[in-house]
Design a protein around this motif. Structure first.
Motif, mmCIF file in Angstrom:
data_model
loop_
_atom_site.group_PDB
_atom_site.id
_atom_site.type_symbol
_atom_site.label_atom_id
_atom_site.label_comp_id
_atom_site.label_asym_id
_atom_site.label_seq_id
_atom_site.Cartn_x
_atom_site.Cartn_y
_atom_site.Cartn_z
ATOM 1 N N ALA A 140 0.826 -1.207 0.000
ATOM 2 C CA ALA A 140 0.000 0.000 0.000
ATOM 3 C C ALA A 140 0.857 1.253 0.000
ATOM 4 C CB ALA A 140 -0.921 0.000 1.223
ATOM 5 N N LEU A 141 1.972 1.214 0.734
ATOM 6 C CA LEU A 141 2.885 2.358 0.771
ATOM 7 C C LEU A 141 3.434 2.655 -0.621
ATOM 8 C CD1 LEU A 141 4.537 4.439 2.398
ATOM 9 C CD2 LEU A 141 6.243 2.640 2.762
ATOM 10 N N LEU A 142 3.847 1.622 -1.326
ATOM 11 C CA LEU A 142 4.349 1.803 -2.682
ATOM 12 C C LEU A 142 3.238 2.249 -3.632
ATOM 13 C CD1 LEU A 142 6.618 -1.357 -2.817
ATOM 14 C CD2 LEU A 142 7.383 1.006 -2.675
ATOM 15 N N SER A 143 2.021 1.796 -3.368
ATOM 16 C CA SER A 143 0.893 2.165 -4.223
ATOM 17 C C SER A 143 0.511 3.626 -4.053
ATOM 18 C CB SER A 143 -0.319 1.281 -3.915
ATOM 19 O OG SER A 143 -0.030 -0.088 -4.139
ATOM 20 N N ASP B 205 -5.007 -1.301 -10.669
ATOM 21 C CA ASP B 205 -3.875 -1.049 -11.555
ATOM 22 C C ASP B 205 -2.721 -0.406 -10.794
ATOM 23 O OD1 ASP B 205 -5.250 -2.100 -13.687
ATOM 24 O OD2 ASP B 205 -5.876 -0.160 -14.503
ATOM 25 N N VAL B 206 -3.060 0.467 -9.831
ATOM 26 C CA VAL B 206 -2.029 1.112 -9.024
ATOM 27 C C VAL B 206 -1.289 0.074 -8.184
ATOM 28 C CG1 VAL B 206 -1.638 2.678 -7.086
ATOM 29 C CG2 VAL B 206 -3.119 3.380 -8.954
ATOM 30 N N VAL B 207 -2.040 -0.840 -7.564
ATOM 31 C CA VAL B 207 -1.426 -1.890 -6.756
ATOM 32 C C VAL B 207 -0.550 -2.788 -7.628
ATOM 33 C CG1 VAL B 207 -1.879 -3.905 -5.292
ATOM 34 C CG2 VAL B 207 -3.249 -1.835 -5.009
ATOM 35 N N PHE C 261 8.914 -11.300 -1.213
ATOM 36 C CA PHE C 261 7.992 -10.165 -1.100
ATOM 37 C C PHE C 261 7.066 -10.107 -2.311
ATOM 38 C CE2 PHE C 261 6.264 -6.044 -1.024
ATOM 39 C CZ PHE C 261 6.498 -5.455 0.202
ATOM 40 N N VAL C 262 7.669 -10.198 -3.505
ATOM 41 C CA VAL C 262 6.879 -10.127 -4.733
ATOM 42 C C VAL C 262 5.886 -11.285 -4.801
ATOM 43 C CG1 VAL C 262 6.988 -10.243 -7.248
ATOM 44 C CG2 VAL C 262 8.639 -8.852 -5.992
ATOM 45 N N GLN C 263 6.337 -12.482 -4.424
ATOM 46 C CA GLN C 263 5.449 -13.641 -4.449
ATOM 47 C C GLN C 263 4.262 -13.445 -3.515
ATOM 48 O OE1 GLN C 263 7.233 -17.292 -3.112
ATOM 49 N NE2 GLN C 263 5.589 -18.564 -3.891
ATOM 50 N N ARG D 238 5.033 -4.398 -9.738
ATOM 51 C CA ARG D 238 6.029 -4.299 -10.802
ATOM 52 C C ARG D 238 7.236 -3.476 -10.354
ATOM 53 N NH1 ARG D 238 1.526 -3.176 -15.513
ATOM 54 N NH2 ARG D 238 1.012 -5.365 -15.937
ATOM 55 N N THR D 239 6.979 -2.448 -9.540
ATOM 56 C CA THR D 239 8.066 -1.645 -8.997
ATOM 57 C C THR D 239 8.997 -2.503 -8.154
ATOM 58 O OG1 THR D 239 6.740 0.375 -8.969
ATOM 59 C CG2 THR D 239 8.647 0.307 -7.492
#
Length: 217
Positions: free
Chosen positions: A11-14, A32-34, A103-105, A39-40
């Motif tokens: 959420a912080l990155l979003s 899409d933002v999440v 984390f990504v997973q 992807r980031t």
């Protein structure tokens, strides 16, 4: 790694990718933002590994130079120290990068995505009230003048306390952990103080100042 802790970081990155003055964001736009935040993270993992590899190559070159080009012992020692420093940097980067695939997973799991999306959605719906709460809690500061990362950490914790039923002690502790990872050196202390005032304003503060809390919800 626990699901909600990952969701908060997601959420912080979003939040950093939300348009600041959009008239409306529908559910698809928020999703899409999440997704962009995931992807980031993927890009960050790749870039970190590439940087670590480059530093190892530079370290190897320094060691070779110390053996073949050093004109005296002191020069060789200096080159070796530089090589050791580069190797240490590379090891530190690799240590951080090793956490990112997990984390990504986890960020792709439904439970994590849904909670991150709920945080972002509720912030967007209630952001005027969230800003008011934070403005009141800030002493000699304005929310708009804070570093973006500190602002977003405060906003996430306030949303959790005010709208998502998360105990203040948990929301504050998790915000402090985010600040330790992303903010400046003493940012976590500032975050802690502001959020304790937010909780007091809402009449939900349950943890004495300075008490250590590690409970996860």
């Amino acid at each position: 790694m626990q699901a909600r802790r990952i969701a908060r970081e997601l959420a912080l990155l979003s939040l950093s990718q939300l348009p600041s003055k959009a008239a409306k964001l529908d559910k698809k736009a928020l999703q899409d933002v999440v997704l962009a935040a995931v992807r980031t993270l993927t890009t960050e993992a790749r870039d970190t590994l590439e940087t670590a590899a480059a530093e190892l190559q530079r370290s190897d070159a320094k060691i070779l130079d110390s053996e073949t080009r050093a004109v005296d012992l002191d020069k060789a020692k200096t080159m070796l120290k530089e090589a050791i420093a580069l190797t240490q940097n590379s090891i530190n980067r690799l240590g951080g990068a090793l956490d990112l695939p997990e984390f990504v997973q986890l960020a792709n799991q439904t439970e994590v995505r849904e909670y991150a999306l709920e945080i972002v959605r509720r912030y967007y719906q209630e952001r005027e009230e969230v800003q008011q709460q934070l403005d009141q809690a800030l002493v000699d500061w304005q929310l708009s003048r804070l570093a973006a990362i500190d602002r977003h950490i405060l906003q996430i914790a306030t949303v959790e306390i005010a709208y998502l039923g998360v105990p203040d002690r948990v929301a504050i502790n998790e915000a402090v952990e985010l600040a330790k990872r992303y903010s400046e050196a003493d940012g976590h202390r500032f975050i802690n103080g502001v959020l304790r005032r937010v909780a007091q304003q809402m009449g939900v503060a349950t943890t004495p100042p300075g008490a250590a809390v590690n409970t996860e919800v």
